[in-house]
Design a protein around this motif. Structure first.
Motif, PDB file in Angstrom:
ATOM      1  N   LEU A 623       0.414  -0.736   0.208  1.00 44.59           N
ATOM      2  CA  LEU A 623       0.148  -0.209  -0.323  1.00 44.59           C
ATOM      3  C   LEU A 623       0.948   1.305  -0.185  1.00 44.59           C
ATOM      4  CD1 LEU A 623      -2.967  -0.945   2.227  1.00 44.59           C
ATOM      5  CD2 LEU A 623      -2.697  -1.134  -0.518  1.00 44.59           C
ATOM      6  N   ILE A 624       2.028   1.411   0.741  1.00 42.49           N
ATOM      7  CA  ILE A 624       2.934   2.304   0.556  1.00 42.49           C
ATOM      8  C   ILE A 624       3.366   2.866  -0.440  1.00 42.49           C
ATOM      9  CG2 ILE A 624       4.661   3.899   1.469  1.00 42.49           C
ATOM     10  CD1 ILE A 624       4.279   1.924   4.051  1.00 42.49           C
ATOM     11  N   PRO A 625       3.853   2.004  -1.358  1.00 42.51           N
ATOM     12  CA  PRO A 625       4.594   2.203  -2.520  1.00 42.51           C
ATOM     13  C   PRO A 625       3.410   2.310  -3.749  1.00 42.51           C
ATOM     14  CG  PRO A 625       4.834  -0.367  -2.607  1.00 42.51           C
ATOM     15  CD  PRO A 625       4.337   0.626  -0.983  1.00 42.51           C
ATOM     16  N   LEU A 626       2.341   1.836  -3.357  1.00 38.28           N
ATOM     17  CA  LEU A 626       1.247   1.550  -4.158  1.00 38.28           C
ATOM     18  C   LEU A 626       0.477   3.548  -4.238  1.00 38.28           C
ATOM     19  CD1 LEU A 626      -1.284   0.484  -5.962  1.00 38.28           C
ATOM     20  CD2 LEU A 626      -2.464   0.125  -4.712  1.00 38.28           C
ATOM     21  N   ALA A 627       0.625   3.979  -3.296  1.00 36.54           N
ATOM     22  CA  ALA A 627       0.159   5.404  -2.856  1.00 36.54           C
ATOM     23  C   ALA A 627       0.987   6.343  -3.764  1.00 36.54           C
ATOM     24  CB  ALA A 627      -0.496   5.489  -1.212  1.00 36.54           C
ATOM     25  N   VAL A 628       1.726   6.345  -3.363  1.00 35.48           N
ATOM     26  CA  VAL A 628       3.064   7.434  -3.914  1.00 35.48           C
ATOM     27  C   VAL A 628       2.543   7.180  -5.556  1.00 35.48           C
ATOM     28  CG1 VAL A 628       5.214   8.042  -4.022  1.00 35.48           C
ATOM     29  CG2 VAL A 628       4.119   7.340  -2.107  1.00 35.48           C
ATOM     30  N   MET A 629       3.008   5.654  -6.153  1.00 35.59           N
ATOM     31  CA  MET A 629       3.315   5.446  -7.189  1.00 35.59           C
ATOM     32  C   MET A 629       1.855   5.442  -8.204  1.00 35.59           C
ATOM     33  SD  MET A 629       6.185   5.146  -8.293  1.00 35.59           S
ATOM     34  CE  MET A 629       5.849   4.881  -9.856  1.00 35.59           C
TER      35      MET A 629
END
Length: 690
Positions: A623-629
């Motif tokens: 979820l962390i990289p998904l929110a940014v990318m």
């Protein structure tokens, strides 16, 4: 002394590589077989959706051919017939009326017919035949002679299309009268001598749809290829460990490559066949998607020989992708066996995305004026943007991981950050599908116009364009034929420099065909009240007042009624396919990641790490990289769509919000499917290495 079995490992024969690959597939145990099944499922989904993209382009090509024959093509040899095209309407749906007259015995037989129509013959599409029987005669049937036959599918763009083919004598006034060019989408054509029928996209509308289909294909296929390539690298850690062991006992780099290719191709070939079966089973559902005013023929959606091309290309793609992931095994098998962290990626990856964005900003302003060339340039830039995002993704994930580690305040966040730093490529594969779908959603939300743009068009004002000298005569005939209907007939004179109202001219003799461009002409209009039924009665009554020219409304002239709706349908279809790719990718790669790290998870569990902490770390790792990318991809898509925006408004905002909600919900759902697998792999106190 050679190690036992070394001679067989060095055997160059493909049979040995295939045999060993098959043994590795079968001997991987239950979890090894599960990993292979995940790869097979990923390849099957990729193949099915790739066939959907190929089939859509094939279908639009077939539709272009079905439309082309109605547009007269200049004879290159001895003309055998005269052909003309006009467009009528009933119940708000267009009727393509093809008028034909034979000049000699060599008149070409039209598609969907057994013979060339004789004077007085009328061939109609099945849908038009049904309407002629269903509607009262004064609303439709009286516009035409008696029906002679029913057109076959080869003459139709889609099964619900309304088409009439009328036979005439060459001397008939209909075959000499010019057609009004007011319709801006080439649905009319003046009589022309022909020796055959045109093929391909010869008119504007099929060309527009083909361009849109290509753009949609790029939006679907590039993420699909990324997913397909990632499928070859599923359970990469398990495979790397096995192949590194083979290298350490004496296998040559060539043998390792051969074994990997054989294993990947075997799995991909089965997956590709399953994907073809899935696509074939889905065709009955796909035919119900309404584009261009109708549904599809199943045969148009089946891409024919392209199926074989896809069956060959998919295993090759998977094999090449698998080989590309072998560099560490071939160069440093001991490092793989010792689980050393590979060197970090460099920020130079950002250059590709920056160059693509800057280059597009420099040329985007003029793309709309370049027609098909502009569309080709746009397609190239879309592909470059996808590839650039995919290239920069792992680097950004690694950066996010370092920031996450530095700001961690709990064990779950710390574990998630360390995993992102340790293997950013694997973490990117989990979120790449949704991140690339973010680009698609950002691009398409500006291509989602509101149908309210057509609300101001008149649908009850029928018009006939005639030479100014004939306006009074035509107006008098119109009033006579419309007697008994609530209709008000008026005349508007149109000067070469612009329209102005004026008195009716007296009747004069002269040709009844369309005046040349710039000549003085008039519009005879009949405003009909009482709803669509009275408008259709008025159309029927006015048939033949001006030979070859049906009465049309302002709504008939735009040609955008279907196109605007199809932009919305196409946008939602592409988004649906993209979401299917993204969610499937997240689910499969997430489960594969658990299998790859099962020893690590088991060791952490033995060391006392609670299972909820491991599960939370696994979720945050996604979820962390998904929110940014995801957010960055949406903004990039908005940027690339801005020069071609058809209107954002409420529908565009709703599309964007729906993407954010569905994207995160889908990822959470796909991630939840891996929770039982995590519990299973951590339950074994002594995990057996592959």
């Amino acid at each position: 002394m050679h190690a036992p079995g070394r001679r067989s490992l060095r055997a160059p024969a493909l049979r040995h590589a295939l045999d060993l690959a098959w043994r590795l597939l079968r001997g991987g145990g239950r979890r090894g077989m599960l990993g292979s099944l995940l790869t097979l499922a990923a390849v099957a989904v990729s193949t099915g959706l790739l066939l959907f993209a190929v089939g859509a382009n094939h279908a639009f090509s077939q539709r272009a051919d079905a439309d082309a024959w109605r547009h007269p093509a200049t004879a290159k040899g001895t003309a055998g017939a005269i052909e003309a095209l006009s467009t009528d309407s009933v119940r708000g749906k267009p009727i393509a009326v093809v008028d034909l007259a034979a000049l000699n015995g060599d008149a070409p037989v039209p598609p969907g017919m057994k013979s060339f129509p004789k004077p007085g013959d009328l061939w109609v599409s099945p849908a038009l035949a049904d309407l002629i029987k269903k509607l009262p005669g004064d609303q439709l049937a009286k516009r035409f002679p008696a029906v002679t036959g029913v057109l076959g599918d080869g003459a139709l763009v889609h099964s619900g299309e309304l088409v009439a083919v009328a036979g005439h004598a060459p001397s008939d006034p209909v075959m000499k009268a010019g057609r009004s060019s007011d319709l801006g989408v080439e649905t009319v054509a003046s009589p022309k001598a022909i020796d055959g029928y045109a093929t391909g996209a010869v008119s504007t509308v099929p060309q527009i749809y083909q361009i849109l289909a290509i753009i949609a294909s790029v939006l679907m296929v590039v993420p699909l290829l990324v997913f397909g390539g990632a499928a070859a690298r599923l359970t990469v850690a398990r495979r790397d460990q096995r192949l590194a062991a083979l290298r350490l006992v004496g296998a040559t780099p060539g043998q390792v490559v051969a074994i990997t290719v054989a294993e990947a191709v075997l799995t991909a070939a089965v997956g590709a066949v399953v994907g073809v079966v899935l696509y074939a089973a889905a065709i009955p559902l796909l035919t119900q998607i309404t584009i261009g005013g109708g549904t599809w023929f199943a045969g148009d959606l089946w891409p024919g020989v392209w199926v074989l091309a896809v069956l060959l290309a998919v295993p090759v793609l998977v094999g090449v992708s698998a080989v590309m992931g072998l560099r560490r095994v071939v160069v440093s098998p001991l490092g793989v066996a010792r689980r050393e962290t590979p060197p970090g990626m460099r920020a130079v990856r950002l250059v590709a995305l920056a160059v693509t964005v800057i280059a597009f900003a420099g040329v985007s302003g003029g793309l709309t004026q370049l027609g098909r060339t502009g569309a080709v340039i746009l397609v190239i830039f879309l592909g470059m943007a996808f590839l650039a995002i995919n290239l920069v993704g792992p680097w950004v994930v690694a950066l996010i991981g370092r920031i996450t580690v530095a700001t961690a305040r709990g064990p779950a966040r710390l574990l998630a950050g360390r995993r992102l730093v340790d293997d950013p490529r694997a973490a990117w594969r989990t979120v790449a599908g949704v991140a690339l779908t973010g680009f698609v959603a950002g691009f398409l939300c500006l291509m989602n116009p509101s149908m309210s743009t057509l609300n101001g068009e008149s649908k009850d004002r029928l018009e006939l364009t005639v030479p100014a000298s004939q306006s009074a005569e035509v107006a008098a005939k119109a009033k006579e034929r419309l007697a008994g209907l609530p209709a008000d007939v008026t005349v508007k004179k149109v000067e070469p420099d612009g329209p102005q109202d004026g008195p009716q001219a007296g009747p004069q003799d002269g040709p009844r065909d369309r005046p040349k461009e710039g000549a003085r002409h008039s519009t005879v209009a009949a405003t009909v009240s009482g709803g669509q039924q009275n408008v259709d009665r008025a159309r029927t009554a006015l048939t033949g007042v001006v030979p070859g020219q049906p009465a049309i409304t302002e709504a008939d002239q735009t040609g955008e009624t279907y196109l605007l709706g199809d932009l919305r349908t196409g946008a939602f279809t592409v988004l649906t396919v993209s979401f299917l790719i993204a969610i499937t990718s997240a689910g499969i790669t997430g489960a594969s990641a658990v299998l790859d790290r099962r020893q690590t998870y088991a060791m952490l569990r033995l060391a006392g790490t609670p299972l909820p902490v491991l599960d939370k770390a696994r979720r945050q790792e996604t979820l962390i990289p998904l929110a940014v990318m995801g957010g960055g991809s949406v903004l990039t898509g908005l940027f690339f769509a801005s020069p071609f925006a058809a209107g954002f408004g409420f529908s565009g905002a709703l599309t964007l919000v729906a993407f954010v909600v569905l994207g995160f919900a889908g990822i959470l759902g796909a991630s939840a499917l891996s929770r039982p697998l995590l519990r299973s792999v951590t339950a074994d106190p002594a995990p057996r290495p592959d």
